[in-house]
Scaffold this active site. Structure first.
Site, PDB file in Angstrom:
ATOM      1  CB  ALA A 327      -0.914  -0.011   1.213  1.00  0.00           C
ATOM      2  CB  CYS A 328       3.760   2.180   2.081  1.00  0.00           C
ATOM      3  SG  CYS A 328       2.943   1.722   3.601  1.00  0.00           S
ATOM      4  CB  THR A 329       5.223   0.930  -3.007  1.00  0.00           C
ATOM      5  OG1 THR A 329       4.353  -0.182  -3.012  1.00  0.00           O
ATOM      6  CG2 THR A 329       6.433   0.608  -2.176  1.00  0.00           C
TER       7      THR A 329
END
Lengths: 396, 141
Positions: A327-329
């Site tokens: 998700a963070c990328t």
């Protein structure tokens, strides 16, 4: 950092352009600058370049030249196929079928069609990311006009049984498109053998330039263009041709076809070494996608208890370039829809790590990754409350 | 790589105060692994001051840097002072965070706050900056 080894293992994001490809393109930025639609000498030479490329690209997928429509990207080819074919069939019906792991250029194109009254059925995949042809057959209705299921998935590498799916789609009387952007140029793709009606491909997946892609469309299939304009690409994709990029795509296609088996063999060997090396060097790692039915240059994992972007940054610090579906990328901060559709829990999907090898990859590169990854994983696990919890639960 | 400031990179590459305090006086957890980031803070309190602060973080580079920064800022502060550490103060101290990281990765201050609250609840303390939160919490649950 500058003295460190640099290892590019993100070939699914894009390949570099081969020197021979660049060389083929250069004249089209110079002397051969004409507009292919012009009737004079300059136009004619540019037109010859485009038409030669059309033949080369068609040959790569065993199609004929007139069936190739050049586009600016795989995304455009997918949009053109999904929207253009569906809208060309509205007299028959307004239902389309896609899989849950399609690229957004297919999934979102389908969502856009919903706004103009189409119905969309999304078929699931199994834990390996495979679509079941029976599941497709079950979901085809009388008013189904188009089924679009990708050939290979760039996030998990899984290759679909396209010929089997195409067979059930054909029997049911619908048209079938496959997004083969990740596969064409890397594994043999034959539109006749696959039995598809339309197929998308992109040059920057096989050492051609960005900005050149194509839709192969079987003769006789009706297509509504996305844009209005002139007669380029038979009126199906108007706009002045990107001649140098198209010429480069043609050259890259020619080389890919010629070197296919030797390239794939090398990639397979490097990939298998990488997979075996990582699985033995790091605990609690899952290979995502199908273990055998996968792209020859593709190795994807979920590393448990830690997060992908943090791994990416630490690998980047060691000169290693990879990608992740965490998700963070993603800019949208959502975990990969592909991994979630495969039934991988969200917190495991956060540890997504994706390696793809290429023509410049060496055994030393693979050794380097197998050496550098384990301490990075250990380091992040030492910070992770999930790992601490896991150790406690295992200990108790 | 995301556009991280030098300070974020420094705290990510060399995080301060990583770990668990076994006999912590307060523990606070924030976020969840589903949305991508999860942080646990442990505090040791002596004479109303944060004698020790440690953390564990599951998450991206920003999440790790935020936790490290919060732990550094909080250490040695009185409980009341520590409660004044807010996400925006942390982001500022880090030289800014990418816009899309601001919300989900910037949970360190809340995790610390939860740890302090845990301590205050156990001790039956009323702290300036925490009033009314028991009420809010009750409503949430």
């Amino acid at each position: 950092m500058s003295t460190k080894r640099k290892v590019y293992l993100d070939y699914v994001a894009t390949t570099p352009v081969l020197p021979e490809v660049l060389e083929a393109m250069l004249p089209y930025f110079g002397d051969v600058f004409g507009n292919p639609q012009s009737l004079h000498f300059w136009g004619e030479r540019a037109r010859e370049g485009v038409e030669e490329a059309r033949g080369q690209v068609a040959a790569l997928v065993n199609g004929v030249a007139e069936e190739i429509i050049f586009t600016s990207s795989g995304t455009e080819a997918n949009n053109l196929a999904v929207k253009g074919i569906a809208q060309g069939q509205v007299a028959k019906g307004k239902h389309i079928v896609v899989s849950a792991i399609e690229h957004f250029s297919v999934l979102h194109a389908a969502r856009t069609l919903e706004k103009s009254g189409f119905e969309v059925t999304v078929v699931p995949v199994d834990n390996y990311g495979l679509v079941d042809p029976d599941e497709v057959a079950k979901n085809i209705r009388k008013d189904t006009v188009l089924v679009s299921i990708m050939h290979a998935n760039s996030e998990v590498g899984t290759i679909q049984p396209i010929a089997e799916i195409a067979k059930v789609v054909k029997e049911a009387g619908a048209l079938f498109h496959t997004d083969a952007v990740a596969s064409v140029g890397n594994i043999p793709v034959d539109v006749r053998q696959l039995g598809v009606d339309a197929l998308s491909l992109a040059a920057n997946q096989f050492y051609g330039p960005k900005g050149a892609a194509a839709l192969w469309l079987r003769k006789g299939v009706r297509l509504i263009p996305l844009m209005d304009g002139g007669v380029q690409e038979g009126g199906r994709r108007p706009g002045t041709e990107n001649v140098p990029a198209i010429v480069g795509m043609g050259k890259a296609a020619e080389l890919a076809l010629k070197e296919m088996s030797q390239r794939a063999e090398k990639q397979r060997r490097l990939r298998d070494r990488l997979i075996a090396g990582i699985l033995s060097a790091v605990e609690h790692v899952i290979l995502t996608g199908h273990p055998e039915r996968r792209l020859p240059h593709h190795a994807s994992f979920c590393v448990q208890f830690i997060e992908g972007e943090a791994m990416l940054m630490l690998l980047n610090n060691e000169g290693i370039a990879v990608s992740s579906g965490s998700a963070c990328t993603s800019r949208a901060l959502k975990a990969s829809h592909v991994l979630i559709a495969m039934g991988i829990p969200h917190e495991v999907a956060q540890g997504s790590l994706l390696f793809s090898t290429g023509l410049d990859t060496t055994d030393q590169d693979i050794d380097y990754v197998i050496e550098k990854l384990p301490p990075i994983v250990t380091r992040l696990r030492q910070i992770s409350p999930l790992y601490a919890r896991f150790l406690k639960e295992r200990g108790g | 790589m995301p556009m991280y400031s030098d300070k974020v990179m420094d705290h990510f590459m060399n995080p301060r105060n990583v770990g668990e305090i076994k006999d912590a006086d307060g523990v606070g957890e924030e976020g969840n692994p589903v949305c991508g980031d999860m942080m646990t803070f442990y505090i040791k309190v002596k004479d109303n001051r944060l004698e020790d602060v440690k953390f564990q973080t599951f998450g991206c580079g920003a999440a790790i840097a935020v936790s490290s920064m919060v732990s550094e800022m909080a250490k040695g502060k009185t409980l009341e002072e520590a409660l004044k550490i807010t996400p925006s103060v942390v982001a500022e101290e880090l030289g800014g965070l990418p816009k899309n990281k601001y919300h989900c990765s910037n949970l360190g201050a809340q995790a610390l706050r939860r740890a302090i609250k845990d301590y205050a609840t156990k001790k039956g303390l009323k702290l300036e900056g925490l009033e009314g939160e028991e009420h809010e919490e009750a409503e949430e649950n």
